[in-house]
Scaffold this motif. Sequence first.
Motif, PDB file in Angstrom:
ATOM      1  N   HIS A  95      36.955  40.435  29.956  1.00 31.38           N
ATOM      2  CA  HIS A  95      35.976  40.640  29.077  1.00 31.38           C
ATOM      3  C   HIS A  95      34.752  41.223  29.599  1.00 31.38           C
ATOM      4  O   HIS A  95      34.335  40.491  30.606  1.00 31.38           O
ATOM      5  N   GLY A  96      34.139  42.347  29.188  1.00 30.62           N
ATOM      6  CA  GLY A  96      32.797  42.579  29.588  1.00 30.62           C
ATOM      7  C   GLY A  96      31.949  42.989  28.304  1.00 30.62           C
ATOM      8  O   GLY A  96      32.042  43.122  27.106  1.00 30.62           O
ATOM      9  N   GLY A  97      30.424  43.069  28.805  1.00 24.50           N
ATOM     10  CA  GLY A  97      29.393  43.502  27.788  1.00 24.50           C
ATOM     11  C   GLY A  97      29.554  44.682  27.426  1.00 24.50           C
ATOM     12  O   GLY A  97      29.545  45.435  26.326  1.00 24.50           O
ATOM     13  N   SER A  98      29.757  45.823  28.465  1.00 20.52           N
ATOM     14  CA  SER A  98      29.926  47.110  28.347  1.00 20.52           C
ATOM     15  C   SER A  98      30.913  47.775  29.042  1.00 20.52           C
ATOM     16  O   SER A  98      31.359  48.896  28.599  1.00 20.52           O
ATOM     17  N   ASP A  99      31.242  47.401  30.048  1.00 21.67           N
ATOM     18  CA  ASP A  99      32.284  47.978  31.033  1.00 21.67           C
ATOM     19  C   ASP A  99      33.275  47.178  31.804  1.00 21.67           C
ATOM     20  O   ASP A  99      32.661  46.051  32.191  1.00 21.67           O
ATOM     21  N   VAL A 100      34.461  47.303  31.731  1.00 21.92           N
ATOM     22  CA  VAL A 100      35.436  46.558  32.592  1.00 21.92           C
ATOM     23  C   VAL A 100      36.156  47.276  33.547  1.00 21.92           C
ATOM     24  O   VAL A 100      36.984  46.657  34.187  1.00 21.92           O
ATOM     25  N   THR A 101      35.909  48.376  33.921  1.00 19.07           N
ATOM     26  CA  THR A 101      36.676  49.353  34.900  1.00 19.07           C
ATOM     27  C   THR A 101      36.784  48.749  36.492  1.00 19.07           C
ATOM     28  O   THR A 101      37.670  48.731  36.857  1.00 19.07           O
ATOM     29  N   GLY A 102      35.496  48.221  36.890  1.00 23.65           N
ATOM     30  CA  GLY A 102      35.583  47.534  38.150  1.00 23.65           C
ATOM     31  C   GLY A 102      36.399  46.429  38.334  1.00 23.65           C
ATOM     32  O   GLY A 102      37.126  46.155  39.163  1.00 23.65           O
ATOM     33  N   ALA A 103      36.189  45.810  37.319  1.00 21.96           N
ATOM     34  CA  ALA A 103      37.200  44.405  37.199  1.00 21.96           C
ATOM     35  C   ALA A 103      38.674  44.683  37.251  1.00 21.96           C
ATOM     36  O   ALA A 103      39.301  44.033  37.707  1.00 21.96           O
ATOM     37  N   VAL A 104      39.021  45.565  36.143  1.00 21.51           N
ATOM     38  CA  VAL A 104      40.514  46.015  36.178  1.00 21.51           C
ATOM     39  C   VAL A 104      40.796  46.522  37.480  1.00 21.51           C
ATOM     40  O   VAL A 104      42.147  46.388  38.089  1.00 21.51           O
ATOM     41  N   ARG A 105      40.225  47.387  38.113  1.00 19.51           N
ATOM     42  CA  ARG A 105      40.431  48.022  39.309  1.00 19.51           C
ATOM     43  C   ARG A 105      40.548  46.824  40.511  1.00 19.51           C
ATOM     44  O   ARG A 105      41.382  46.987  41.318  1.00 19.51           O
ATOM     45  N   ALA A 106      39.913  45.712  40.555  1.00 15.76           N
ATOM     46  CA  ALA A 106      40.158  44.854  41.326  1.00 15.76           C
ATOM     47  C   ALA A 106      41.080  43.945  41.228  1.00 15.76           C
ATOM     48  O   ALA A 106      41.887  43.603  42.253  1.00 15.76           O
ATOM     49  N   ILE A 107      41.510  43.697  39.870  1.00 16.63           N
ATOM     50  CA  ILE A 107      42.965  42.814  39.676  1.00 16.63           C
ATOM     51  C   ILE A 107      44.035  43.718  40.092  1.00 16.63           C
ATOM     52  O   ILE A 107      44.732  42.992  40.828  1.00 16.63           O
ATOM     53  N   GLU A 108      43.942  44.939  39.831  1.00 18.30           N
ATOM     54  CA  GLU A 108      45.068  45.913  40.026  1.00 18.30           C
ATOM     55  C   GLU A 108      45.312  45.832  41.518  1.00 18.30           C
ATOM     56  O   GLU A 108      46.421  45.701  42.084  1.00 18.30           O
ATOM     57  N   SER A 109      44.325  46.017  42.192  1.00 21.66           N
ATOM     58  CA  SER A 109      44.234  46.124  43.670  1.00 21.66           C
ATOM     59  C   SER A 109      44.775  45.017  44.357  1.00 21.66           C
ATOM     60  O   SER A 109      45.561  44.703  45.384  1.00 21.66           O
ATOM     61  N   ILE A 110      44.212  43.797  43.900  1.00 19.47           N
ATOM     62  CA  ILE A 110      44.741  42.416  44.578  1.00 19.47           C
ATOM     63  C   ILE A 110      45.907  42.208  44.381  1.00 19.47           C
ATOM     64  O   ILE A 110      46.784  41.822  45.174  1.00 19.47           O
ATOM     65  N   THR A 111      46.394  42.238  43.291  1.00 21.34           N
ATOM     66  CA  THR A 111      47.896  41.961  42.813  1.00 21.34           C
ATOM     67  C   THR A 111      48.757  42.776  43.344  1.00 21.34           C
ATOM     68  O   THR A 111      49.816  42.569  43.598  1.00 21.34           O
ATOM     69  N   THR A 112      48.304  43.931  43.379  1.00 24.96           N
ATOM     70  CA  THR A 112      49.313  45.101  44.105  1.00 24.96           C
ATOM     71  C   THR A 112      49.353  44.494  45.567  1.00 24.96           C
ATOM     72  O   THR A 112      50.689  44.439  46.305  1.00 24.96           O
ATOM     73  N   GLY A 113      48.362  44.026  46.378  1.00 25.03           N
ATOM     74  CA  GLY A 113      48.413  43.612  47.694  1.00 25.03           C
ATOM     75  C   GLY A 113      49.342  42.307  47.747  1.00 25.03           C
ATOM     76  O   GLY A 113      50.090  42.182  48.829  1.00 25.03           O
ATOM     77  N   LEU A 114      49.285  41.450  46.654  1.00 25.90           N
ATOM     78  CA  LEU A 114      49.998  40.321  46.624  1.00 25.90           C
ATOM     79  C   LEU A 114      51.566  40.575  46.322  1.00 25.90           C
ATOM     80  O   LEU A 114      52.571  39.842  46.386  1.00 25.90           O
ATOM     81  N   GLY A 115      51.827  41.919  46.023  1.00 28.72           N
ATOM     82  CA  GLY A 115      53.384  42.258  45.653  1.00 28.72           C
ATOM     83  C   GLY A 115      53.544  41.650  44.223  1.00 28.72           C
ATOM     84  O   GLY A 115      54.812  41.691  43.934  1.00 28.72           O
ATOM     85  N   TRP A 116      52.596  41.514  43.238  1.00 28.73           N
ATOM     86  CA  TRP A 116      52.832  40.949  42.013  1.00 28.73           C
ATOM     87  C   TRP A 116      53.242  42.207  41.144  1.00 28.73           C
ATOM     88  O   TRP A 116      52.799  43.181  41.375  1.00 28.73           O
ATOM     89  N   ARG A 117      54.060  41.800  40.044  1.00 23.08           N
ATOM     90  CA  ARG A 117      54.608  42.852  38.960  1.00 23.08           C
ATOM     91  C   ARG A 117      53.956  42.843  37.765  1.00 23.08           C
ATOM     92  O   ARG A 117      54.343  41.701  36.839  1.00 23.08           O
ATOM     93  N   ARG A 118      53.364  43.509  37.199  1.00 25.23           N
ATOM     94  CA  ARG A 118      52.578  43.593  36.002  1.00 25.23           C
ATOM     95  C   ARG A 118      53.681  43.753  34.915  1.00 25.23           C
ATOM     96  O   ARG A 118      54.292  44.834  34.709  1.00 25.23           O
ATOM     97  N   THR A 119      53.928  42.581  34.047  1.00 21.40           N
ATOM     98  CA  THR A 119      55.112  42.793  32.939  1.00 21.40           C
ATOM     99  C   THR A 119      54.384  42.772  31.643  1.00 21.40           C
ATOM    100  O   THR A 119      55.215  43.012  30.746  1.00 21.40           O
ATOM    101  N   ALA A 120      53.237  42.906  31.422  1.00 20.23           N
ATOM    102  CA  ALA A 120      52.330  42.896  30.051  1.00 20.23           C
ATOM    103  C   ALA A 120      51.347  43.881  30.280  1.00 20.23           C
ATOM    104  O   ALA A 120      50.488  43.881  31.196  1.00 20.23           O
ATOM    105  N   LYS A 121      51.022  44.587  29.014  1.00 18.75           N
ATOM    106  CA  LYS A 121      49.707  45.406  29.250  1.00 18.75           C
ATOM    107  C   LYS A 121      48.508  44.664  29.157  1.00 18.75           C
ATOM    108  O   LYS A 121      48.377  43.574  28.400  1.00 18.75           O
ATOM    109  N   PRO A 122      47.672  45.122  29.955  1.00 18.44           N
ATOM    110  CA  PRO A 122      46.433  44.337  30.126  1.00 18.44           C
ATOM    111  C   PRO A 122      45.656  44.451  28.928  1.00 18.44           C
ATOM    112  O   PRO A 122      45.590  45.491  28.126  1.00 18.44           O
TER     113      PRO A 122
END
Length: 150
Positions: A95-122
Amino acid sequence: MPTLLIVHHTPSPNCQALLEAAISGATAPEIENVEVVRRPALSATASDVLAADACLLGTPANLGYISGALKHFFDQVYYPCLDATQGRPFGYYVHGGSDVTGAVRAIESITTGLGWRRTAKPVTVTGEPARTDTEACWELGATLAAGLMD
């Protein structure tokens, strides 16, 4: 019993509405034999992650990034969970006031590093959550929990 771990930082009524919707979906009557564990990001531990079968993450977007609390969570669990949680199913809402792009990028990057598998649409929300946003969070919780049912 399979476990869905919900790790969240919920500093506002808007984030609270999204969290409650995700919990409601994960604990819906049609979801059977799945334990749902909720932890604030500042108190969630590597042991919590290692004991879970899937993770649902929730955060506000702060200054173009994930909350400091969710960053702290990732800092604490990254190396202890790196090898043991490869392929871990996960999903998230931001959730963001006006933009969530950087937060989405961070989650995707960190979880990719962990090797996690996104199984639901953000679920990404700016401003006050609309009914469609809370419904999407309900679906997010339900989808992750249903994926763990025997």
